[in-house]
Design a protein around this motif. Structure first.
Motif, mmCIF file in Angstrom:
data_model
loop_
_atom_site.group_PDB
_atom_site.id
_atom_site.type_symbol
_atom_site.label_atom_id
_atom_site.label_comp_id
_atom_site.label_asym_id
_atom_site.label_seq_id
_atom_site.Cartn_x
_atom_site.Cartn_y
_atom_site.Cartn_z
ATOM 1 N N UNK A 145 37.219 33.655 45.815
ATOM 2 C CA UNK A 145 37.919 33.487 44.557
ATOM 3 C C UNK A 145 38.906 32.240 44.765
ATOM 4 N N UNK A 146 39.355 31.701 45.930
ATOM 5 C CA UNK A 146 40.219 30.396 45.810
ATOM 6 C C UNK A 146 39.195 29.211 45.725
ATOM 7 N N UNK A 147 37.949 29.454 46.358
ATOM 8 C CA UNK A 147 36.937 28.368 46.216
ATOM 9 C C UNK A 147 36.543 28.154 44.910
ATOM 10 N N UNK A 148 36.295 29.269 44.263
ATOM 11 C CA UNK A 148 35.842 29.402 42.664
ATOM 12 C C UNK A 148 36.904 28.709 41.916
ATOM 13 N N UNK A 173 45.080 34.497 55.742
ATOM 14 C CA UNK A 173 43.575 34.180 54.781
ATOM 15 C C UNK A 173 44.295 33.483 53.426
ATOM 16 N N UNK A 174 43.301 32.401 52.992
ATOM 17 C CA UNK A 174 43.832 31.514 51.853
ATOM 18 C C UNK A 174 43.286 32.324 50.584
ATOM 19 N N UNK A 175 44.005 32.714 49.820
ATOM 20 C CA UNK A 175 43.748 33.420 48.690
ATOM 21 C C UNK A 175 44.148 32.465 47.393
ATOM 22 N N UNK A 176 43.739 33.190 46.380
ATOM 23 C CA UNK A 176 43.596 32.769 45.069
ATOM 24 C C UNK A 176 45.182 32.011 44.656
ATOM 25 N N UNK A 226 46.916 23.511 43.334
ATOM 26 C CA UNK A 226 46.426 22.803 42.315
ATOM 27 C C UNK A 226 47.463 22.777 41.303
ATOM 28 N N UNK A 227 48.605 23.486 41.447
ATOM 29 C CA UNK A 227 49.685 23.742 40.381
ATOM 30 C C UNK A 227 49.210 24.034 38.887
ATOM 31 N N UNK A 228 48.092 24.938 38.954
ATOM 32 C CA UNK A 228 47.535 25.346 37.695
ATOM 33 C C UNK A 228 47.130 26.872 37.927
ATOM 34 N N UNK A 229 47.326 27.578 36.968
ATOM 35 C CA UNK A 229 46.994 29.050 37.045
ATOM 36 C C UNK A 229 45.506 29.397 36.722
ATOM 37 N N UNK A 230 45.066 30.493 37.269
ATOM 38 C CA UNK A 230 43.755 30.758 36.830
ATOM 39 C C UNK A 230 43.340 31.199 35.364
ATOM 40 N N UNK A 231 42.312 30.752 34.735
ATOM 41 C CA UNK A 231 42.299 31.133 33.397
ATOM 42 C C UNK A 231 40.919 32.044 33.408
ATOM 43 N N UNK A 232 41.061 33.190 32.402
ATOM 44 C CA UNK A 232 40.181 33.970 32.147
ATOM 45 C C UNK A 232 39.263 33.224 31.009
ATOM 46 N N UNK A 233 38.469 32.332 31.583
ATOM 47 C CA UNK A 233 37.590 31.425 30.604
ATOM 48 C C UNK A 233 36.386 31.252 31.300
ATOM 49 N N UNK A 234 35.184 31.488 30.464
ATOM 50 C CA UNK A 234 34.192 31.225 31.233
ATOM 51 C C UNK A 234 33.137 30.409 30.059
ATOM 52 N N UNK A 235 32.720 29.220 30.190
ATOM 53 C CA UNK A 235 32.216 28.565 29.389
ATOM 54 C C UNK A 235 30.655 29.152 28.821
ATOM 55 N N UNK A 236 30.204 29.904 29.894
ATOM 56 C CA UNK A 236 28.897 30.749 29.549
ATOM 57 C C UNK A 236 29.255 32.101 29.047
#
Length: 433
Positions: free
Chosen positions: A201-204, A233-236, A243-253
């Motif tokens: 999830x972190x890599x994604x 462990x390196x987590x999300x 990255x100083x950003x938050x994961x978005x629930x957004x999927x271009x597809x």
């Protein structure tokens, strides 16, 4: 800098370069063309750029593309393949004296052993006209092979004389899939310790949210690994913090892609610039293609604003041109400008209703041939009454075919009051009131 990786560096090999203390993005820089990720169009088999690298015959060029898309890496690969000396300067720091020094060293190499020099000038658009002109003789005489790199449109920022002596190559932002390949490669080489300590999830997240910038993604991965510590462990959450950003629930597809553009359209149609900007920001932060966004702006300008403010369409199409000319991230300003204008413009769907009504009539009744006096000159009966020959440029002659006489498709609404007055004036003058 005559060697790419230091005097004692081993020949090119698969895997990261041994550069102790260098940032992860530098350590993971591709060493061969096969390791290079992205720019499939520019480096397609048989392309001029690929042939220049494979055959070791470089030519002067300008690499135009966003940060982290591979401009510096390509320049180094070109120099390595041609066995040329590699001189690197940044136009932010270098001046005419540094350029003269590069040229003089290039002259000495040619005279001493015939070795060529590749001069990589990063941020070439930062050079003024006089500084750019200083490069011309050396490029013309073949003293150096110039590779300029810029994030700005070179046709606006680089002298035409220099442009005429170089090839322009436009690099595209890396896709999330490309960035993920580079991140996976770093993990596989143990750059963050054991590979299984970095959660997928972190890599994604890093791949999706780095904006196509490989350098940003790799350096954020390095920071996330340092934050997690050597055993954690390196987590999300670590990736988000790095990255100083938050994961978005957004999927271009997926559905959210369509939900968000729908929300943007309705917020803009509802004349709320803050909501319009909010959904625009969601799409941009989620990595949406700006061309997809601006196409919807052009549609909305006619569908929801129309002749209530005809300038809206010009604003939207100008934003579309800006997207094509400058790309991300700079085109976000044009998108924001258009979103605000479209939100605050008066709204009318009269044009949409008019064309829908006209097409509905045709579907129901069919298309009748035009009256004889309106047909082309070779088929006309000669009875056309030109309105320019009439007072006020109005002719009473019927312009509809028989089956459509009296039909009214365009009905201006309150937002088009001036057009409504004009239309009523025309109908009275033509005897159609």
């Amino acid at each position: 800098m005559e060697r790419l990786f230091g005097e004692d560096e081993a020949p090119a090999q698969s895997g990261p370069a041994t550069l102790t203390g260098a940032p992860l993005a530098t350590r993971m820089r591709p060493r061969t063309l096969d390791e290079f990720v992205g720019q499939d169009r520019l480096l397609a088999p048989g392309s001029s750029l690929r042939r220049a690298i494979e055959h070791g015959h470089p030519h002067s060029m300008i690499l135009h593309g966003p940060p982290g898309s591979g401009k510096t890496t390509l320049a180094r690969l070109i120099a390595e393949a041609s066995d040329a000396a590699f001189e690197e300067e940044s136009a932010v720091q270098a001046g005419r004296a540094e350029v003269r020094g590069v040229i003089e060293r290039a002259r000495e190499r040619l005279a001493g052993g015939g070795r060529k020099t590749i001069f990589f000038l990063d941020e070439i658009h930062r050079f003024n006209k006089a500084q750019q002109d200083a490069l011309l003789p050396a490029v013309e005489e073949g003293l150096v092979t110039l590779i300029g790199a810029t994030t700005e449109n070179p046709y606006f920022e680089v002298n035409s004389a220099l442009l005429s002596r170089t090839r322009i190559y436009e690099l595209e932002p890396l896709s999330p899939a490309h960035v993920r390949v580079l991140l996976d490669r770093a993990v596989a080489h143990g750059e963050c310790g054991p590979g299984d300590r970095v959660e997928p999830e972190a890599l994604e997240f890093l791949a999706a949210r780095s904006g196509g910038d490989a350098r940003t993604a790799l350096n954020a991965l390095e920071l996330a690994c340092q934050t997690a510590g050597p055993d954690g462990a390196v987590r999300l959450a670590h990736a988000e913090d790095a990255l100083q950003r938050r994961a978005l629930l957004y999927d271009r597809q997926a559905d959210r892609h369509y939900d968000t553009i729908s929300a943007w359209i309705k917020a803009t149609r509802g004349s709320d610039p803050d909501a319009s900007l909010y959904y625009l920001a969601v799409m941009l932060e989620g990595g949406e293609d700006p061309r997809f966004i601006v196409r919807r702006m052009v549609v909305l300008a006619s569908e929801d604003i129309g002749n209530a403010d005809p300038v809206a369409l010009s604003v939207a199409t100008a934003a579309a041109a800006a997207v094509e000319h400058v790309g991300m991230p700079e085109c976000q300003f044009a998108l924001a400008q258009a979103a605000i204008y479209l939100s605050l413009a008066p709204k009318s769907d009269a044009a949409k209703r008019a064309v829908s009504g006209a097409r509905g009539f045709i579907r129901e009744h069919g298309a009748e041939v035009p009256p004889p006096w309106l047909r082309s000159s070779t088929r006309s009966d000669g009875g056309y009454d030109n309105p320019h020959h009439r007072p006020g440029h109005f002719s009473p002659q019927e312009l509809m075919p028989d089956s459509a006489i009296g039909e009214r498709f365009y009905e201006p609404d309150d937002a088009e009051a001036r057009l409504r007055e004009r239309l009523e004036e025309i109908r009275r003058a033509r005897g159609r009131a």
